[in-house]
Design a protein around this motif. Structure first.
Motif, short mmCIF file in Angstrom:
data_model
loop_
_atom_site.label_atom_id
_atom_site.label_comp_id
_atom_site.label_asym_id
_atom_site.label_seq_id
_atom_site.Cartn_x
_atom_site.Cartn_y
_atom_site.Cartn_z
N ALA A 170 0.83 -1.20 0.00
CA ALA A 170 0.00 0.00 0.00
C ALA A 170 0.87 1.26 0.00
O ALA A 170 0.55 2.25 -0.67
CB ALA A 170 -0.94 0.00 1.21
N TRP A 171 1.99 1.22 0.73
CA TRP A 171 2.89 2.38 0.78
C TRP A 171 3.63 2.54 -0.55
O TRP A 171 3.80 3.65 -1.05
CB TRP A 171 3.87 2.25 1.93
CG TRP A 171 4.89 3.35 1.98
CD1 TRP A 171 6.25 3.21 1.92
CD2 TRP A 171 4.65 4.76 2.12
NE1 TRP A 171 6.87 4.44 1.99
CE2 TRP A 171 5.90 5.40 2.12
CE3 TRP A 171 3.50 5.54 2.24
CZ2 TRP A 171 6.05 6.78 2.24
CZ3 TRP A 171 3.63 6.92 2.35
CH2 TRP A 171 4.89 7.52 2.35
N VAL A 172 4.04 1.44 -1.14
CA VAL A 172 4.70 1.50 -2.45
C VAL A 172 3.75 2.13 -3.47
O VAL A 172 4.14 3.00 -4.26
CB VAL A 172 5.13 0.09 -2.92
CG1 VAL A 172 5.65 0.14 -4.35
CG2 VAL A 172 6.20 -0.48 -1.99
N LYS A 173 2.49 1.70 -3.45
CA LYS A 173 1.51 2.25 -4.38
C LYS A 173 1.25 3.73 -4.10
O LYS A 173 1.13 4.54 -5.04
CB LYS A 173 0.20 1.46 -4.29
CG LYS A 173 -0.83 1.87 -5.34
CD LYS A 173 -2.12 1.08 -5.17
CE LYS A 173 -1.90 -0.39 -5.47
NZ LYS A 173 -3.17 -1.18 -5.38
N ALA A 174 1.18 4.11 -2.83
CA ALA A 174 0.95 5.50 -2.46
C ALA A 174 2.08 6.39 -2.97
O ALA A 174 1.86 7.52 -3.43
CB ALA A 174 0.79 5.62 -0.94
N LYS A 175 3.32 5.89 -2.88
CA LYS A 175 4.47 6.66 -3.37
C LYS A 175 4.40 6.84 -4.88
O LYS A 175 4.70 7.92 -5.41
CB LYS A 175 5.78 5.97 -2.98
CG LYS A 175 6.09 6.02 -1.50
CD LYS A 175 7.54 5.64 -1.20
CE LYS A 175 7.85 4.20 -1.55
NZ LYS A 175 9.25 3.84 -1.23
N LYS A 176 3.98 5.79 -5.58
CA LYS A 176 3.86 5.89 -7.02
C LYS A 176 2.76 6.87 -7.42
O LYS A 176 2.93 7.70 -8.33
CB LYS A 176 3.57 4.51 -7.62
CG LYS A 176 4.75 3.55 -7.57
CD LYS A 176 4.43 2.28 -8.36
CE LYS A 176 5.63 1.37 -8.49
NZ LYS A 176 5.41 0.27 -9.46
N ILE A 177 1.62 6.78 -6.76
CA ILE A 177 0.51 7.67 -7.08
C ILE A 177 0.86 9.12 -6.76
O ILE A 177 0.52 10.04 -7.53
CB ILE A 177 -0.76 7.23 -6.33
CG1 ILE A 177 -1.28 5.92 -6.95
CG2 ILE A 177 -1.84 8.30 -6.36
CD1 ILE A 177 -2.46 5.31 -6.24
N ALA A 178 1.56 9.35 -5.66
CA ALA A 178 2.00 10.71 -5.33
C ALA A 178 2.94 11.24 -6.41
O ALA A 178 2.86 12.43 -6.80
CB ALA A 178 2.69 10.71 -3.97
N THR A 179 3.82 10.40 -6.90
CA THR A 179 4.75 10.81 -7.96
C THR A 179 4.00 11.14 -9.24
O THR A 179 4.28 12.14 -9.92
CB THR A 179 5.78 9.69 -8.23
OG1 THR A 179 6.51 9.41 -7.03
CG2 THR A 179 6.75 10.09 -9.32
N ILE A 180 3.04 10.29 -9.60
CA ILE A 180 2.24 10.52 -10.81
C ILE A 180 1.46 11.83 -10.71
O ILE A 180 1.43 12.63 -11.66
CB ILE A 180 1.28 9.33 -11.05
CG1 ILE A 180 2.08 8.08 -11.43
CG2 ILE A 180 0.25 9.66 -12.12
CD1 ILE A 180 1.26 6.80 -11.42
N ALA A 181 0.84 12.06 -9.56
CA ALA A 181 0.06 13.28 -9.37
C ALA A 181 0.95 14.52 -9.38
O ALA A 181 0.63 15.54 -10.00
CB ALA A 181 -0.72 13.21 -8.06
N HIS A 182 2.06 14.44 -8.69
CA HIS A 182 2.99 15.57 -8.60
C HIS A 182 3.54 15.95 -9.97
O HIS A 182 3.66 17.13 -10.30
CB HIS A 182 4.13 15.23 -7.65
CG HIS A 182 5.19 16.27 -7.59
ND1 HIS A 182 4.99 17.52 -7.04
CD2 HIS A 182 6.50 16.25 -8.01
CE1 HIS A 182 6.10 18.23 -7.12
NE2 HIS A 182 7.03 17.49 -7.71
#
Length: 222
Positions: A170-182
């Motif tokens: 879940a944390w790995v996915k959250a980091k990826k989604i944050a990167t995509i959004a940013h």
């Protein structure tokens, strides 16, 4: 006075007259030459009116260049923008950063605590709300400022974020989604939303806001 003496005297007088005449002629010639020189010589100009010319080419010594300096500098290429046909595919292509800046840590934390049980579209929408708030005048101008703003996100307790299970998927996915959004790699359904809430609550402020999207259990507003 004898005749011989008289002749000598006359001769001396005559010679003196010839020398005097010659001296007078010589003086006149020199004066005339001087006058000609004065006429031919231009009047001296002051410094301001005389241009300065350099007779020879001016060559300044160049500093010695080492082999390292002579080599062309390496140009760091920007990170390539991945292309994908779906958000899920984009998540698969983006690498989860090993370390995050403080700002991305706050953004990923909001995704993790607010929406890790939501579908990926809903998680991206939460990240988009944080970004939109940071860009809006009515809110703090940084991701961390938005996340830690008082009475905004329920997971923040006493100005602190709970402990993150950093080894979880879940944390790995959250980091990826944050990167995509940013990086703006995928357009979110939340669009320009600044607010969201779960379906099981009905806050009064929602009545005066414009609904933008409903994703799973969250409703997003502007």
């Amino acid at each position: 006075m004898s005749r011989k003496t008289h002749k000598i005297s006359l001769a001396a007088i005559a010679a003196g007259m010839v020398l005097t005449f010659a001296a007078v002629e010589g003086s006149g010639a020199n004066a005339e030459d001087a006058e000609q020189v004065q006429v031919q010589t231009p009047v001296a100009l002051v410094d301001e009116t005389v241009p300065v010319f350099v007779a020879e080419e001016v060559v300044q010594p160049l500093p010695e260049i080492t082999e390292e300096e002579e080599a062309e500098p390496e140009v760091q290429e920007p990170a390539p923008t991945p292309s994908a046909g779906s958000l899920r595919e984009m998540i698969a292509k983006v690498e989860a950063p090993a370390t995050l800046s403080d700002e991305l840590e706050c953004l990923a934390g909001a995704v993790y605590f607010e929406s890790r049980g939501e579908p990926i579209d809903g998680q991206l929408a939460v990240a988009q709300v944080v970004i939109n708030r940071a860009d809006a005048r009515a809110f703090p101008s940084s991701y961390c400022g938005v996340v830690y703003q008082r009475a905004q996100f329920s997971f923040v307790k006493n100005g602190r974020m709970p402990r993150i299970n950093r080894g979880s998927s879940a944390w790995v996915k959250a980091k990826k989604i944050a990167t995509i959004a940013h990086r703006g790699l995928w357009e979110s359904q939340a669009d320009d939303s600044l607010y969201f809430h779960a379906k099981y609550v009905s806050p009064r402020w929602a009545r005066v806001k414009s609904r933008r999207a409903t994703i799973s259990t969250h409703i997003f507003y502007r």
